[in-house]
Write a protein that holds these residues in place. Sequence first.
Motif, PDB file in Angstrom:
ATOM      1  N   GLY A   5      10.025   1.158  -5.272  1.00 48.22           N
ATOM      2  CA  GLY A   5      10.662  -0.085  -5.722  1.00 48.22           C
ATOM      3  C   GLY A   5      11.349  -0.810  -4.581  1.00 48.22           C
ATOM      4  N   ALA A   6      11.979  -0.063  -3.685  1.00 43.14           N
ATOM      5  CA  ALA A   6      12.633  -0.678  -2.527  1.00 43.14           C
ATOM      6  C   ALA A   6      11.601  -1.331  -1.604  1.00 43.14           C
ATOM      7  CB  ALA A   6      13.446   0.361  -1.770  1.00 43.14           C
ATOM      8  N   LEU A   7      10.466  -0.664  -1.406  1.00 42.07           N
ATOM      9  CA  LEU A   7       9.413  -1.247  -0.572  1.00 42.07           C
ATOM     10  C   LEU A   7       8.845  -2.512  -1.201  1.00 42.07           C
ATOM     11  CD1 LEU A   7       7.435   1.874   0.693  1.00 42.07           C
ATOM     12  CD2 LEU A   7       9.042   0.446   1.960  1.00 42.07           C
ATOM     13  N   ALA A   8       8.643  -2.476  -2.510  1.00 41.32           N
ATOM     14  CA  ALA A   8       8.125  -3.660  -3.201  1.00 41.32           C
ATOM     15  C   ALA A   8       9.136  -4.804  -3.137  1.00 41.32           C
ATOM     16  CB  ALA A   8       7.788  -3.320  -4.648  1.00 41.32           C
ATOM     17  N   ALA A   9      10.419  -4.478  -3.214  1.00 36.93           N
ATOM     18  CA  ALA A   9      11.460  -5.508  -3.121  1.00 36.93           C
ATOM     19  C   ALA A   9      11.531  -6.093  -1.706  1.00 36.93           C
ATOM     20  CB  ALA A   9      12.811  -4.932  -3.526  1.00 36.93           C
ATOM     21  N   ALA A  10      11.161  -5.316  -0.708  1.00 39.21           N
ATOM     22  CA  ALA A  10      11.178  -5.805   0.674  1.00 39.21           C
ATOM     23  C   ALA A  10      10.101  -6.866   0.911  1.00 39.21           C
ATOM     24  CB  ALA A  10      10.990  -4.645   1.639  1.00 39.21           C
ATOM     25  N   THR A  57      11.737  11.442  -8.979  1.00 39.24           N
ATOM     26  CA  THR A  57      12.234  10.081  -9.157  1.00 39.24           C
ATOM     27  C   THR A  57      12.441   9.366  -7.829  1.00 39.24           C
ATOM     28  OG1 THR A  57      13.403  10.918 -11.089  1.00 39.24           O
ATOM     29  CG2 THR A  57      13.994   8.737 -10.350  1.00 39.24           C
ATOM     30  N   VAL A  58      12.716  10.111  -6.779  1.00 37.76           N
ATOM     31  CA  VAL A  58      12.963   9.493  -5.479  1.00 37.76           C
ATOM     32  C   VAL A  58      11.747   8.685  -5.004  1.00 37.76           C
ATOM     33  CG1 VAL A  58      12.236  11.443  -4.046  1.00 37.76           C
ATOM     34  CG2 VAL A  58      13.983   9.884  -3.215  1.00 37.76           C
ATOM     35  N   PHE A  59      10.544   9.124  -5.351  1.00 36.25           N
ATOM     36  CA  PHE A  59       9.343   8.389  -4.962  1.00 36.25           C
ATOM     37  C   PHE A  59       9.307   7.010  -5.633  1.00 36.25           C
ATOM     38  CE2 PHE A  59       7.775  12.796  -4.309  1.00 36.25           C
ATOM     39  CZ  PHE A  59       7.562  12.702  -2.945  1.00 36.25           C
ATOM     40  N   LEU A  70       0.830  -1.203   0.000  1.00 38.44           N
ATOM     41  CA  LEU A  70       0.000   0.000   0.000  1.00 38.44           C
ATOM     42  C   LEU A  70       0.868   1.259   0.000  1.00 38.44           C
ATOM     43  CD1 LEU A  70      -2.958   0.914   0.066  1.00 38.44           C
ATOM     44  CD2 LEU A  70      -2.766   1.002   2.549  1.00 38.44           C
ATOM     45  N   SER A  71       1.934   1.240   0.775  1.00 41.00           N
ATOM     46  CA  SER A  71       2.855   2.373   0.798  1.00 41.00           C
ATOM     47  C   SER A  71       3.536   2.549  -0.560  1.00 41.00           C
ATOM     48  CB  SER A  71       3.919   2.178   1.882  1.00 41.00           C
ATOM     49  OG  SER A  71       3.327   2.119   3.143  1.00 41.00           O
ATOM     50  N   ALA A  72       3.917   1.429  -1.182  1.00 41.82           N
ATOM     51  CA  ALA A  72       4.543   1.506  -2.504  1.00 41.82           C
ATOM     52  C   ALA A  72       3.577   2.098  -3.526  1.00 41.82           C
ATOM     53  CB  ALA A  72       5.007   0.122  -2.952  1.00 41.82           C
ATOM     54  N   ALA A  73       2.311   1.715  -3.464  1.00 43.34           N
ATOM     55  CA  ALA A  73       1.315   2.283  -4.384  1.00 43.34           C
ATOM     56  C   ALA A  73       1.152   3.783  -4.145  1.00 43.34           C
ATOM     57  CB  ALA A  73      -0.019   1.566  -4.215  1.00 43.34           C
ATOM     58  N   GLY A  74       1.125   4.192  -2.879  1.00 44.56           N
ATOM     59  CA  GLY A  74       1.024   5.617  -2.568  1.00 44.56           C
ATOM     60  C   GLY A  74       2.226   6.399  -3.065  1.00 44.56           C
ATOM     61  N   LEU A  75       3.406   5.826  -2.913  1.00 41.99           N
ATOM     62  CA  LEU A  75       4.608   6.500  -3.409  1.00 41.99           C
ATOM     63  C   LEU A  75       4.621   6.586  -4.932  1.00 41.99           C
ATOM     64  CD1 LEU A  75       7.202   4.994  -0.953  1.00 41.99           C
ATOM     65  CD2 LEU A  75       6.614   7.411  -1.159  1.00 41.99           C
ATOM     66  N   MET A  76       4.100   5.565  -5.595  1.00 40.53           N
ATOM     67  CA  MET A  76       4.006   5.630  -7.066  1.00 40.53           C
ATOM     68  C   MET A  76       3.035   6.725  -7.505  1.00 40.53           C
ATOM     69  SD  MET A  76       6.231   3.608  -8.271  1.00 40.53           S
ATOM     70  CE  MET A  76       5.797   3.462  -9.986  1.00 40.53           C
TER      71      MET A  76
END
Length: 118
Positions: A45-50, A38-40, A23-29
Amino acid sequence: MSDHRPGPVPRNGRAAGVFSLLLSAAGLMMMWTWTGGTVFAIVAGALAAAVVPLCLGSRHQAAFEVIGGPMDGARLPPDTVGRDTEVLVLPTPDGGGARYAVTGLRSLVYRGQAGTAD
Protein backbone atom coordinates in the motif's frame (compact mmCIF):
# COMPACT_ATOMS: atom_id res chain seq x y z
CA MET A 1 28.93 28.09 -5.61
CA SER A 2 26.49 27.33 -8.43
CA ASP A 3 22.74 27.33 -8.08
CA HIS A 4 22.09 23.93 -9.60
CA ARG A 5 18.58 22.61 -9.22
CA PRO A 6 17.64 19.25 -10.63
CA GLY A 7 15.55 19.43 -13.78
CA PRO A 8 12.28 17.63 -14.35
CA VAL A 9 12.30 13.85 -14.42
CA PRO A 10 12.11 12.63 -18.03
CA ARG A 11 8.92 10.84 -19.04
CA ASN A 12 10.72 7.54 -19.58
CA GLY A 13 12.34 7.78 -16.15
CA ARG A 14 9.02 8.54 -14.47
CA ALA A 15 7.31 5.73 -16.35
CA ALA A 16 10.04 3.28 -15.33
CA GLY A 17 9.70 4.40 -11.70
CA VAL A 18 5.92 4.00 -11.70
CA PHE A 19 6.19 0.62 -13.40
CA SER A 20 8.73 -0.70 -10.91
CA LEU A 21 6.77 0.59 -7.91
CA LEU A 22 3.52 -0.99 -9.11
CA LEU A 23 5.26 -4.24 -10.04
CA SER A 24 6.84 -4.40 -6.59
CA ALA A 25 3.46 -3.69 -4.98
CA ALA A 26 1.89 -6.54 -6.96
CA GLY A 27 4.69 -8.88 -5.87
CA LEU A 28 4.25 -7.89 -2.24
CA MET A 29 0.50 -8.50 -2.50
CA MET A 30 1.25 -12.01 -3.79
CA MET A 31 3.56 -12.55 -0.83
CA TRP A 32 0.76 -11.41 1.47
CA THR A 33 -1.61 -13.88 -0.21
CA TRP A 34 0.84 -16.75 0.18
CA THR A 35 2.07 -16.03 3.70
CA GLY A 36 -0.74 -14.09 5.35
CA GLY A 37 1.81 -11.58 6.70
CA THR A 38 0.12 -8.22 7.08
CA VAL A 39 3.41 -6.37 6.70
CA PHE A 40 3.48 -7.28 2.99
CA ALA A 41 0.08 -5.65 2.45
CA ILE A 42 1.12 -2.51 4.35
CA VAL A 43 4.35 -2.10 2.37
CA ALA A 44 2.48 -2.76 -0.90
CA GLY A 45 0.00 0.00 0.00
CA ALA A 46 2.86 2.39 0.76
CA LEU A 47 4.46 1.65 -2.61
CA ALA A 48 1.17 2.18 -4.41
CA ALA A 49 0.69 5.47 -2.54
CA ALA A 50 4.17 6.58 -3.64
CA VAL A 51 2.96 6.44 -7.26
CA VAL A 52 0.44 9.26 -6.68
CA PRO A 53 2.99 12.09 -6.26
CA LEU A 54 4.91 10.85 -9.29
CA CYS A 55 1.80 11.09 -11.42
CA LEU A 56 0.45 14.36 -9.99
CA GLY A 57 3.77 16.15 -10.04
CA SER A 58 4.15 15.84 -13.80
CA ARG A 59 1.62 18.49 -14.82
CA HIS A 60 4.14 21.23 -15.53
CA GLN A 61 7.15 19.25 -16.70
CA ALA A 62 6.47 18.72 -20.39
CA ALA A 63 5.81 21.22 -23.17
CA PHE A 64 2.34 22.72 -23.44
CA GLU A 65 0.49 22.28 -26.74
CA VAL A 66 -1.64 25.15 -28.00
CA ILE A 67 -5.06 24.01 -29.24
CA GLY A 68 -7.12 26.34 -31.43
CA GLY A 69 -6.86 30.02 -32.17
CA PRO A 70 -4.13 31.85 -34.04
CA MET A 71 -1.31 29.78 -32.51
CA ASP A 72 -2.86 26.33 -33.06
CA GLY A 73 -0.30 23.52 -32.89
CA ALA A 74 2.48 25.54 -31.25
CA ARG A 75 4.40 24.04 -28.33
CA LEU A 76 5.43 26.21 -25.42
CA PRO A 77 8.14 25.41 -22.87
CA PRO A 78 6.90 24.48 -19.38
CA ASP A 79 8.30 27.64 -17.77
CA THR A 80 5.87 29.74 -19.86
CA VAL A 81 2.95 28.65 -17.67
CA GLY A 82 3.04 29.17 -13.90
CA ARG A 83 1.70 26.58 -11.45
CA ASP A 84 -1.32 28.70 -10.49
CA THR A 85 -2.07 30.01 -13.99
CA GLU A 86 -5.62 29.32 -15.15
CA VAL A 87 -5.83 31.67 -18.14
CA LEU A 88 -2.81 32.74 -20.18
CA VAL A 89 -2.78 35.63 -22.68
CA LEU A 90 -0.34 35.05 -25.54
CA PRO A 91 0.68 37.73 -28.04
CA THR A 92 -0.53 37.04 -31.57
CA PRO A 93 1.31 37.84 -34.82
CA ASP A 94 -1.13 40.70 -35.59
CA GLY A 95 -0.11 42.52 -32.40
CA GLY A 96 -3.16 41.56 -30.34
CA GLY A 97 -3.53 38.85 -27.76
CA ALA A 98 -5.32 35.53 -27.47
CA ARG A 99 -6.65 34.00 -24.25
CA TYR A 100 -5.90 30.32 -23.57
CA ALA A 101 -7.18 28.22 -20.67
CA VAL A 102 -4.62 25.92 -19.05
CA THR A 103 -5.91 22.35 -18.80
CA GLY A 104 -4.56 19.46 -16.74
CA LEU A 105 -3.47 17.67 -19.90
CA ARG A 106 -0.56 20.04 -20.68
CA SER A 107 -2.73 21.86 -23.20
CA LEU A 108 -3.66 25.47 -23.72
CA VAL A 109 -7.20 25.67 -25.13
CA TYR A 110 -8.25 28.78 -27.08
CA ARG A 111 -10.88 30.92 -25.30
CA GLY A 112 -11.04 34.00 -27.55
CA GLN A 113 -9.22 37.22 -28.23
CA ALA A 114 -7.90 39.16 -25.25
CA GLY A 115 -10.27 41.92 -24.20
CA THR A 116 -13.39 40.41 -25.80
CA ALA A 117 -16.37 39.00 -23.93
CA ASP A 118 -16.66 35.38 -25.14
